[in-house]
Write a protein that holds these residues in place. Structure first.
Motif, PDB file in Angstrom:
ATOM      1  N   TYR A  67       0.845  -1.203   0.000  1.00 11.02           N
ATOM      2  CA  TYR A  67       0.000   0.000   0.000  1.00 11.02           C
ATOM      3  C   TYR A  67       0.879   1.251   0.000  1.00 11.02           C
ATOM      4  CZ  TYR A  67      -2.923   3.506   2.494  1.00 11.02           C
ATOM      5  OH  TYR A  67      -3.573   4.637   2.909  1.00 11.02           O
ATOM      6  N   LYS A  68       1.870   1.277   0.872  1.00  4.03           N
ATOM      7  CA  LYS A  68       2.736   2.445   0.977  1.00  4.03           C
ATOM      8  C   LYS A  68       3.645   2.606  -0.241  1.00  4.03           C
ATOM      9  CE  LYS A  68       2.855   2.750   6.009  1.00  4.03           C
ATOM     10  NZ  LYS A  68       3.695   2.680   7.210  1.00  4.03           N
ATOM     11  N   ALA A  69       3.903   1.529  -0.960  1.00  5.13           N
ATOM     12  CA  ALA A  69       4.749   1.586  -2.157  1.00  5.13           C
ATOM     13  C   ALA A  69       3.951   1.902  -3.424  1.00  5.13           C
ATOM     14  CB  ALA A  69       5.479   0.252  -2.336  1.00  5.13           C
ATOM     15  N   HIS A  70       2.646   1.878  -3.345  1.00  5.85           N
ATOM     16  CA  HIS A  70       1.786   2.076  -4.518  1.00  5.85           C
ATOM     17  C   HIS A  70       1.916   3.505  -5.055  1.00  5.85           C
ATOM     18  CE1 HIS A  70      -1.822   2.073  -7.014  1.00  5.85           C
ATOM     19  NE2 HIS A  70      -1.777   0.747  -6.929  1.00  5.85           N
ATOM     20  N   ARG A  71       1.817   3.650  -6.363  1.00  6.33           N
ATOM     21  CA  ARG A  71       1.931   4.969  -6.994  1.00  6.33           C
ATOM     22  C   ARG A  71       0.843   5.933  -6.526  1.00  6.33           C
ATOM     23  NH1 ARG A  71      -1.817   5.777 -10.634  1.00  6.33           N
ATOM     24  NH2 ARG A  71      -2.914   4.013 -11.511  1.00  6.33           N
ATOM     25  N   LEU A  72      -0.343   5.436  -6.192  1.00  9.04           N
ATOM     26  CA  LEU A  72      -1.411   6.322  -5.719  1.00  9.04           C
ATOM     27  C   LEU A  72      -1.136   6.841  -4.305  1.00  9.04           C
ATOM     28  CD1 LEU A  72      -4.597   4.570  -7.124  1.00  9.04           C
ATOM     29  CD2 LEU A  72      -3.530   6.698  -7.914  1.00  9.04           C
ATOM     30  N   TYR A  73      -0.392   6.088  -3.522  1.00  7.23           N
ATOM     31  CA  TYR A  73       0.036   6.560  -2.210  1.00  7.23           C
ATOM     32  C   TYR A  73       0.960   7.763  -2.399  1.00  7.23           C
ATOM     33  CZ  TYR A  73       1.819   6.291   2.606  1.00  7.23           C
ATOM     34  OH  TYR A  73       2.168   6.564   3.907  1.00  7.23           O
ATOM     35  N   GLN A  74       1.884   7.630  -3.340  1.00  5.07           N
ATOM     36  CA  GLN A  74       2.797   8.737  -3.639  1.00  5.07           C
ATOM     37  C   GLN A  74       2.038   9.946  -4.194  1.00  5.07           C
ATOM     38  OE1 GLN A  74       5.873   8.518  -2.512  1.00  5.07           O
ATOM     39  NE2 GLN A  74       5.249   6.495  -1.816  1.00  5.07           N
ATOM     40  N   GLU A  75       1.024   9.693  -4.988  1.00 11.48           N
ATOM     41  CA  GLU A  75       0.196  10.783  -5.521  1.00 11.48           C
ATOM     42  C   GLU A  75      -0.533  11.508  -4.392  1.00 11.48           C
ATOM     43  OE1 GLU A  75      -1.851  13.470  -7.942  1.00 11.48           O
ATOM     44  OE2 GLU A  75      -0.015  12.333  -8.266  1.00 11.48           O
ATOM     45  N   SER A  76      -1.034  10.766  -3.437  1.00  9.53           N
ATOM     46  CA  SER A  76      -1.709  11.374  -2.292  1.00  9.53           C
ATOM     47  C   SER A  76      -0.735  12.249  -1.496  1.00  9.53           C
ATOM     48  CB  SER A  76      -2.310  10.283  -1.398  1.00  9.53           C
ATOM     49  OG  SER A  76      -2.954  10.853  -0.295  1.00  9.53           O
ATOM     50  N   ILE A  77       0.468  11.761  -1.280  1.00  9.82           N
ATOM     51  CA  ILE A  77       1.487  12.555  -0.590  1.00  9.82           C
ATOM     52  C   ILE A  77       1.757  13.850  -1.352  1.00  9.82           C
ATOM     53  CG2 ILE A  77       3.954  12.661  -0.002  1.00  9.82           C
ATOM     54  CD1 ILE A  77       3.759   9.663   0.677  1.00  9.82           C
ATOM     55  N   ARG A  78       1.896  13.747  -2.663  1.00 10.94           N
ATOM     56  CA  ARG A  78       2.166  14.927  -3.494  1.00 10.94           C
ATOM     57  C   ARG A  78       1.067  15.978  -3.327  1.00 10.94           C
ATOM     58  NH1 ARG A  78       0.684  17.341  -7.805  1.00 10.94           N
ATOM     59  NH2 ARG A  78      -0.888  15.838  -8.441  1.00 10.94           N
ATOM     60  N   ARG A  79      -0.178  15.536  -3.249  1.00  8.82           N
ATOM     61  CA  ARG A  79      -1.302  16.469  -3.118  1.00  8.82           C
ATOM     62  C   ARG A  79      -1.439  17.051  -1.714  1.00  8.82           C
ATOM     63  NH1 ARG A  79      -6.467  13.801  -6.243  1.00  8.82           N
ATOM     64  NH2 ARG A  79      -5.409  13.247  -8.173  1.00  8.82           N
ATOM     65  N   VAL A  80      -1.194  16.230  -0.696  1.00 11.46           N
ATOM     66  CA  VAL A  80      -1.504  16.629   0.680  1.00 11.46           C
ATOM     67  C   VAL A  80      -0.350  17.325   1.391  1.00 11.46           C
ATOM     68  CG1 VAL A  80      -2.161  15.729   2.959  1.00 11.46           C
ATOM     69  CG2 VAL A  80      -3.292  14.875   0.904  1.00 11.46           C
ATOM     70  N   ARG A  81       0.868  16.904   1.147  1.00 13.85           N
ATOM     71  CA  ARG A  81       2.013  17.448   1.893  1.00 13.85           C
ATOM     72  C   ARG A  81       2.052  18.983   1.906  1.00 13.85           C
ATOM     73  NH1 ARG A  81       7.347  14.574   0.866  1.00 13.85           N
ATOM     74  NH2 ARG A  81       6.683  13.303   2.612  1.00 13.85           N
ATOM     75  N   PRO A  82       1.823  19.671   0.781  1.00 15.08           N
ATOM     76  CA  PRO A  82       1.888  21.146   0.828  1.00 15.08           C
ATOM     77  C   PRO A  82       0.746  21.779   1.636  1.00 15.08           C
ATOM     78  CG  PRO A  82       1.847  20.352  -1.451  1.00 15.08           C
ATOM     79  CD  PRO A  82       1.638  19.174  -0.572  1.00 15.08           C
ATOM     80  N   LEU A  83      -0.318  21.025   1.888  1.00 14.68           N
ATOM     81  CA  LEU A  83      -1.490  21.568   2.574  1.00 14.68           C
ATOM     82  C   LEU A  83      -1.513  21.266   4.067  1.00 14.68           C
ATOM     83  CD1 LEU A  83      -4.162  20.423  -0.039  1.00 14.68           C
ATOM     84  CD2 LEU A  83      -3.088  22.678   0.145  1.00 14.68           C
ATOM     85  N   ARG A  84      -0.678  20.336   4.503  1.00 13.03           N
ATOM     86  CA  ARG A  84      -0.760  19.894   5.900  1.00 13.03           C
ATOM     87  C   ARG A  84       0.267  20.585   6.774  1.00 13.03           C
ATOM     88  NH1 ARG A  84       3.532  16.780   7.353  1.00 13.03           N
ATOM     89  NH2 ARG A  84       4.427  15.378   5.810  1.00 13.03           N
ATOM     90  N   GLU A  85      -0.085  20.667   8.050  1.00 10.86           N
ATOM     91  CA  GLU A  85       0.863  21.171   9.046  1.00 10.86           C
ATOM     92  C   GLU A  85       1.427  19.993   9.826  1.00 10.86           C
ATOM     93  OE1 GLU A  85       2.003  24.550  11.932  1.00 10.86           O
ATOM     94  OE2 GLU A  85       0.469  24.789  10.425  1.00 10.86           O
ATOM     95  N   LEU A  86       0.552  19.272  10.508  1.00  9.01           N
ATOM     96  CA  LEU A  86       0.963  18.132  11.320  1.00  9.01           C
ATOM     97  C   LEU A  86       0.547  16.824  10.663  1.00  9.01           C
ATOM     98  CD1 LEU A  86      -0.248  19.385  14.823  1.00  9.01           C
ATOM     99  CD2 LEU A  86       2.089  19.470  13.918  1.00  9.01           C
ATOM    100  N   ARG A  87       1.354  15.783  10.907  1.00  6.31           N
ATOM    101  CA  ARG A  87       1.011  14.428  10.483  1.00  6.31           C
ATOM    102  C   ARG A  87       1.534  13.479  11.550  1.00  6.31           C
ATOM    103  NH1 ARG A  87       3.383   9.920   8.413  1.00  6.31           N
ATOM    104  NH2 ARG A  87       2.136   8.657   6.983  1.00  6.31           N
ATOM    105  N   PHE A  88       0.638  12.698  12.111  1.00  9.12           N
ATOM    106  CA  PHE A  88       1.009  11.689  13.096  1.00  9.12           C
ATOM    107  C   PHE A  88       0.524  10.341  12.588  1.00  9.12           C
ATOM    108  CE2 PHE A  88       0.272  15.580  15.549  1.00  9.12           C
ATOM    109  CZ  PHE A  88       1.494  15.712  16.172  1.00  9.12           C
ATOM    110  N   ALA A  89       1.361   9.318  12.695  1.00 10.62           N
ATOM    111  CA  ALA A  89       0.987   7.995  12.204  1.00 10.62           C
ATOM    112  C   ALA A  89       1.284   6.936  13.253  1.00 10.62           C
ATOM    113  CB  ALA A  89       1.747   7.666  10.917  1.00 10.62           C
ATOM    114  N   ALA A  90       0.438   5.906  13.265  1.00  7.24           N
ATOM    115  CA  ALA A  90       0.643   4.756  14.147  1.00  7.24           C
ATOM    116  C   ALA A  90       0.181   3.501  13.430  1.00  7.24           C
ATOM    117  CB  ALA A  90      -0.133   4.930  15.450  1.00  7.24           C
TER     118      ALA A  90
END
Length: 109
Positions: A67-90
């Motif tokens: 899932y994390k290696a999928h191209r759509l995961y990378q696309e989501s990161i590309r779209r969201v990273r500039p808009l987000r302030e905080l990101r926490f994962a577990a």
């Protein structure tokens, strides 16, 4: 089963819908058993900094890695990273990492 939970805050509250749309791409990745993207209701009495939550369920570590290696995961990161302030994962394995759990069935009323 692996549970994957990621919490986001938007840099600008006017872009929360854009964050949601960018994360919605994740729902098209085939490796997850379940993916939910939800806006935080902000009803907690102690803190409401989080704007969006991602909840995922995966059969195993291999599926989560795919899932994390999928191209759509990378696309989501590309779209969201500039808009987000905080990101926490577990991530945790339900069969080995959960120490306390309550199961409730039926209604008590």
């Amino acid at each position: 089963m692996i549970r994957h939970i990621v919490l986001f805050s938007a840099r600008d509250k006017d872009t929360i819908e854009q964050v949601m749309e960018g994360l919605s791409v994740l729902t098209m990745i085939p490796h997850a058993r379940r993916i939910e993207i939800a806006r935080n209701r902000k009803t907690d009495q102690l803190g409401n900094e989080i704007d969006v939550a991602v909840y995922g369920e995966f059969d195993n570590e291999t599926e989560l890695a795919a899932y994390k290696a999928h191209r759509l995961y990378q696309e989501s990161i590309r779209r969201v990273r500039p808009l987000r302030e905080l990101r926490f994962a577990a991530d945790y394995d339900v069969s080995t990492d959960v120490r306390f759990m309550t199961r409730r069935t039926g209604s008590t009323g």
